[in-house]
Design a protein around this motif. Structure first.
Motif, PDB file in Angstrom:
ATOM      1  N   ASP A   1      48.917  40.897  45.455  1.00 15.45           N
ATOM      2  CA  ASP A   1      50.293  40.477  45.230  1.00 15.45           C
ATOM      3  C   ASP A   1      50.246  39.000  44.837  1.00 15.45           C
ATOM      4  O   ASP A   1      50.082  38.129  45.694  1.00 15.45           O
ATOM      5  N   TRP A   2      50.324  38.740  43.538  1.00 12.85           N
ATOM      6  CA  TRP A   2      50.104  37.383  43.050  1.00 12.85           C
ATOM      7  C   TRP A   2      51.166  36.405  43.538  1.00 12.85           C
ATOM      8  O   TRP A   2      50.970  35.185  43.475  1.00 12.85           O
ATOM      9  N   GLU A   3      52.269  36.910  44.075  1.00 20.44           N
ATOM     10  CA  GLU A   3      53.294  36.027  44.630  1.00 20.44           C
ATOM     11  C   GLU A   3      53.023  35.686  46.097  1.00 20.44           C
ATOM     12  O   GLU A   3      53.745  34.879  46.686  1.00 20.44           O
ATOM     13  N   ASP A   4      52.001  36.285  46.672  1.00 22.78           N
ATOM     14  CA  ASP A   4      51.602  35.987  48.052  1.00 22.78           C
ATOM     15  C   ASP A   4      50.765  34.705  48.029  1.00 22.78           C
ATOM     16  O   ASP A   4      49.550  34.730  47.871  1.00 22.78           O
ATOM     17  N   GLU A   5      51.433  33.585  48.175  1.00 18.96           N
ATOM     18  CA  GLU A   5      50.766  32.294  48.013  1.00 18.96           C
ATOM     19  C   GLU A   5      49.652  32.082  49.030  1.00 18.96           C
ATOM     20  O   GLU A   5      48.616  31.480  48.723  1.00 18.96           O
ATOM     21  N   ALA A   6      49.842  32.572  50.243  1.00 13.22           N
ATOM     22  CA  ALA A   6      48.820  32.388  51.282  1.00 13.22           C
ATOM     23  C   ALA A   6      47.543  33.144  50.928  1.00 13.22           C
ATOM     24  O   ALA A   6      46.427  32.618  51.090  1.00 13.22           O
ATOM     25  N   GLU A   7      47.679  34.368  50.415  1.00  9.09           N
ATOM     26  CA  GLU A   7      46.498  35.155  50.056  1.00  9.09           C
ATOM     27  C   GLU A   7      45.811  34.573  48.829  1.00  9.09           C
ATOM     28  O   GLU A   7      44.571  34.521  48.769  1.00  9.09           O
ATOM     29  N   VAL A   8      46.572  34.130  47.858  1.00  5.36           N
ATOM     30  CA  VAL A   8      45.987  33.505  46.670  1.00  5.36           C
ATOM     31  C   VAL A   8      45.231  32.239  47.085  1.00  5.36           C
ATOM     32  O   VAL A   8      44.120  31.983  46.611  1.00  5.36           O
ATOM     33  N   ALA A   9      45.821  31.462  47.993  1.00  4.35           N
ATOM     34  CA  ALA A   9      45.160  30.236  48.457  1.00  4.35           C
ATOM     35  C   ALA A   9      43.882  30.568  49.210  1.00  4.35           C
ATOM     36  O   ALA A   9      42.874  29.865  49.074  1.00  4.35           O
ATOM     37  N   ARG A  10      43.898  31.647  50.005  1.00  2.00           N
ATOM     38  CA  ARG A  10      42.703  32.020  50.760  1.00  2.00           C
ATOM     39  C   ARG A  10      41.582  32.441  49.822  1.00  2.00           C
ATOM     40  O   ARG A  10      40.425  32.037  49.993  1.00  2.00           O
ATOM     41  N   LEU A  11      41.891  33.242  48.816  1.00  2.00           N
ATOM     42  CA  LEU A  11      40.878  33.684  47.859  1.00  2.00           C
ATOM     43  C   LEU A  11      40.361  32.516  47.023  1.00  2.00           C
ATOM     44  O   LEU A  11      39.175  32.469  46.678  1.00  2.00           O
ATOM     45  N   THR A  12      41.239  31.576  46.718  1.00  2.00           N
ATOM     46  CA  THR A  12      40.825  30.402  45.954  1.00  2.00           C
ATOM     47  C   THR A  12      39.908  29.523  46.781  1.00  2.00           C
ATOM     48  O   THR A  12      38.852  29.077  46.314  1.00  2.00           O
ATOM     49  N   SER A  13      40.277  29.284  48.020  1.00  2.00           N
ATOM     50  CA  SER A  13      39.462  28.466  48.914  1.00  2.00           C
ATOM     51  C   SER A  13      38.085  29.083  49.134  1.00  2.00           C
ATOM     52  O   SER A  13      37.085  28.368  49.266  1.00  2.00           O
ATOM     53  N   ALA A  14      38.024  30.410  49.150  1.00  2.30           N
ATOM     54  CA  ALA A  14      36.763  31.112  49.409  1.00  2.30           C
ATOM     55  C   ALA A  14      35.908  31.282  48.159  1.00  2.30           C
ATOM     56  O   ALA A  14      34.791  31.812  48.240  1.00  2.30           O
ATOM     57  N   GLY A  15      36.406  30.849  46.985  1.00  2.00           N
ATOM     58  CA  GLY A  15      35.606  30.886  45.771  1.00  2.00           C
ATOM     59  C   GLY A  15      35.763  32.119  44.910  1.00  2.00           C
ATOM     60  O   GLY A  15      35.050  32.279  43.914  1.00  2.00           O
ATOM     61  N   PHE A  16      36.714  33.002  45.248  1.00  2.11           N
ATOM     62  CA  PHE A  16      36.934  34.212  44.450  1.00  2.11           C
ATOM     63  C   PHE A  16      37.823  33.930  43.239  1.00  2.11           C
ATOM     64  O   PHE A  16      37.814  34.682  42.273  1.00  2.11           O
ATOM     65  N   LEU A  17      38.624  32.882  43.310  1.00  2.00           N
ATOM     66  CA  LEU A  17      39.534  32.455  42.258  1.00  2.00           C
ATOM     67  C   LEU A  17      39.390  30.940  42.101  1.00  2.00           C
ATOM     68  O   LEU A  17      38.943  30.269  43.032  1.00  2.00           O
ATOM     69  N   PRO A  18      39.773  30.353  40.953  1.00  8.34           N
ATOM     70  CA  PRO A  18      40.299  31.033  39.765  1.00  8.34           C
ATOM     71  C   PRO A  18      39.220  31.630  38.863  1.00  8.34           C
ATOM     72  O   PRO A  18      39.458  32.600  38.166  1.00  8.34           O
ATOM     73  N   ALA A  19      38.021  31.021  38.856  1.00  7.60           N
ATOM     74  CA  ALA A  19      36.950  31.560  38.004  1.00  7.60           C
ATOM     75  C   ALA A  19      36.276  32.728  38.713  1.00  7.60           C
ATOM     76  O   ALA A  19      36.124  32.715  39.937  1.00  7.60           O
ATOM     77  N   PRO A  20      35.852  33.741  37.970  1.00  8.79           N
ATOM     78  CA  PRO A  20      35.117  34.833  38.601  1.00  8.79           C
ATOM     79  C   PRO A  20      33.812  34.319  39.205  1.00  8.79           C
ATOM     80  O   PRO A  20      33.100  33.535  38.572  1.00  8.79           O
TER      81      PRO A  20
END
Length: 216
Positions: A72-91
């Motif tokens: 859910d791209w509007e879920d800012e907390a999940e997007v931030a978690r994936l970004t912090s963990a290195g899954f986003l923004p680059a593959p």
């Protein structure tokens, strides 16, 4: 896809990952410990299904997050978690997903072979195996025992070996019938008695993004 342990305990992996795969077994470790051994930070480990990991690996960095069906791209907390963990923004270069089965930690990678670099450390508490097939169809097996790399070989090609011969180290001989990786997965089924359910590996497992994997 549901097979009994005697029929198809591990060898299904070679069919389910038909392009490339790496399957790792580490005796006595938990999934979290396995991921730490291969360089993941605990705070950056997130649960991912195989489908989610695949989408993250193959996504276009310039594409919109809405292209990711699992997120859910509007879920800012999940997007931030994936970004912090290195899954986003680059593959990431690869994603290592880990679970446990019968006293072993296991890991699966869709394309890379990050775990193979750590075979000695993965065997610190006993045995460790890494089975890899690349996109060209070549396979490789690494085996470690009690903190030491014992052998690395291509099943069925004894000249392509580093360390102790597979027959001496493991009692494994590939008779040339079928793919080498399938033959070795069948060997592990018989030797270890492990049955890894297909459905379990498709569901959420602890996952780490590897952005700069060690190269073997």
């Amino acid at each position: 896809m549901s097979q009994g342990p005697a029929e198809n305990g591990l060898r299904w992996i070679a069919d389910a990952y038909d392009v490339s795969f790496t399957f790792t077994l580490s005796e006595g470790l938990s999934p979290e410990e396995l991921l730490r051994v291969v360089g993941a930070e605990e705070r950056h480990v997130v649960p991912l299904t195989r489908r989610a990991a695949y989408e993250l690996l193959v996504r276009d960095e310039d594409g919109h997050l809405s292209d990711l069906d699992f997120l859910d791209w509007e879920d800012e907390a999940e997007v931030a978690r994936l970004t912090s963990a290195g899954f986003l923004p680059a593959p990431p270069e690869t994603i290592v997903r880990a679970g446990s089965v019968a006293g072993w930690a296991y890991a699966l990678e869709e394309f890379g072979c990050h775990t193979g670099t750590y075979i000695a450390a993965l065997s610190e508490r006993g045995r460790a195996f890494v089975v890899h097939r690349n996109a060209k169809g070549f396979s490789r097996v690494d085996y470690g025992l009690r903190g030491k790399a014992v052998t690395s070989f291509e099943p069925g090609l004894p000249d392509l070996m580093d360390g102790v011969p597979a027959e001496a180290a493991l009692g494994f001989v590939h008779d040339g019938a079928g793919a080498g990786d399938v033959a070795f997965l069948r060997f592990l089924e018989d030797e270890l008695g492990i049955y890894l359910p297909y459905e379990e590996t498709q569901a959420e497992l602890s996952a780490a993004a590897i952005t700069d994997p060690a190269r073997g």
